[in-house]
Design a protein around this motif. Sequence first.
Motif, short mmCIF file in Angstrom:
data_model
loop_
_atom_site.label_atom_id
_atom_site.label_comp_id
_atom_site.label_asym_id
_atom_site.label_seq_id
_atom_site.Cartn_x
_atom_site.Cartn_y
_atom_site.Cartn_z
N THR A 1 -3.01 3.60 -9.25
CA THR A 1 -4.26 3.63 -10.00
C THR A 1 -4.17 4.59 -11.19
N ASP B 1 5.32 7.43 -4.14
CA ASP B 1 4.25 8.03 -3.34
C ASP B 1 3.94 9.47 -3.75
N SER C 1 -0.10 6.55 2.44
CA SER C 1 -1.48 6.89 2.08
C SER C 1 -1.56 8.29 1.48
N LEU C 2 -2.69 8.57 0.83
CA LEU C 2 -2.93 9.91 0.29
C LEU C 2 -2.92 10.93 1.42
N GLU C 3 -3.56 10.61 2.53
CA GLU C 3 -3.65 11.57 3.64
C GLU C 3 -2.27 11.95 4.17
N ARG D 1 -1.00 4.15 -3.49
CA ARG D 1 -2.12 3.46 -4.09
C ARG D 1 -2.84 4.31 -5.14
N ALA D 2 -3.02 5.59 -4.86
CA ALA D 2 -3.65 6.47 -5.85
C ALA D 2 -2.76 6.61 -7.08
N ASP E 1 -6.55 2.83 -5.22
CA ASP E 1 -7.24 3.88 -4.47
C ASP E 1 -8.00 4.72 -5.48
N ALA F 1 0.80 -1.22 0.00
CA ALA F 1 0.00 0.00 0.00
C ALA F 1 0.83 1.27 0.00
N ASP G 1 -10.81 6.50 -5.17
CA ASP G 1 -11.24 7.80 -4.68
C ASP G 1 -10.08 8.80 -4.71
N GLY G 2 -8.90 8.35 -4.28
CA GLY G 2 -7.74 9.23 -4.31
C GLY G 2 -7.36 9.63 -5.72
N ARG H 1 -6.59 -4.52 -3.78
CA ARG H 1 -5.89 -4.09 -2.58
C ARG H 1 -4.95 -2.95 -2.85
#
Length: 240
Positions: free
Chosen positions: A146, A163, A79-81, A142-143, A222, A76, A224-225, A219
């Motif tokens: 994608t 990232d 994360s986006l956040e 993940r974004a 992302d 993963a 949405d991201g 898995r």
Amino acid sequence: MTAVFLGVPEFTVLAGRNEIGKVDPYLLVEEVQGPRRLLLSGRSWQVTYIDWKRRRCFVEPVESGGRARWTNTGFAGTSLELTRAMREVLLGADPPVKLTRRAVDQLADQREKCSSLVHPGGNVIMRADDGDLKWWTWAGFRANATLTATLSEVTDPGHRFNDQYIRLREDLTPAAWRELIADAESRLCLPEVNKKALDGLKFSEALPERLAVATLAARLADLDGARRVIEEPTRFVSVV
């Protein structure tokens, strides 16, 4: 049971019979040009064999060219956040902690170095001095995975993303980018998965290959991201 299904599938790296350390599995499944090399224990290693079922990687020492990656979330990545929080700090937000003088100085230095890579109203596409064209999404692993799969016609197949950014084809123009991105939101797709990685998926032998690949891809994605990044305006910097 949670540990069995969600534990990080790190690979043990061995030089002969000596254990060198462990690596993120992404370093073993990403597409590379030429030999696959790792940076571990302070030096570079060239991968000679990967035992997918036992999660072991065999290497031999080389002079240079190794890559490293440290995450605590397996495939993963960041994360986006969290990646967006990094961008906010580079844009001027101060972390809610007491900083030492050294930390303040280092933070100011990083903000100056990265000033062209962050944009408060969106994202940045920038051509570096060496000619590389990078899309600085600050969207997380993940974004970006994608987005790379969705826009595969303009991403660099040699070293495509991490990232913070996605490497694009060097001949991409702003006009071509605007045309490509116009309908990207309606055709988002799952990231590509190296089929060799299926041996590391728990109970993969009990699944049809198609379903196992779809499981890993889901898995890794992302959606949405990725959609959030596509909806943001893009600033081109030093693009000819």
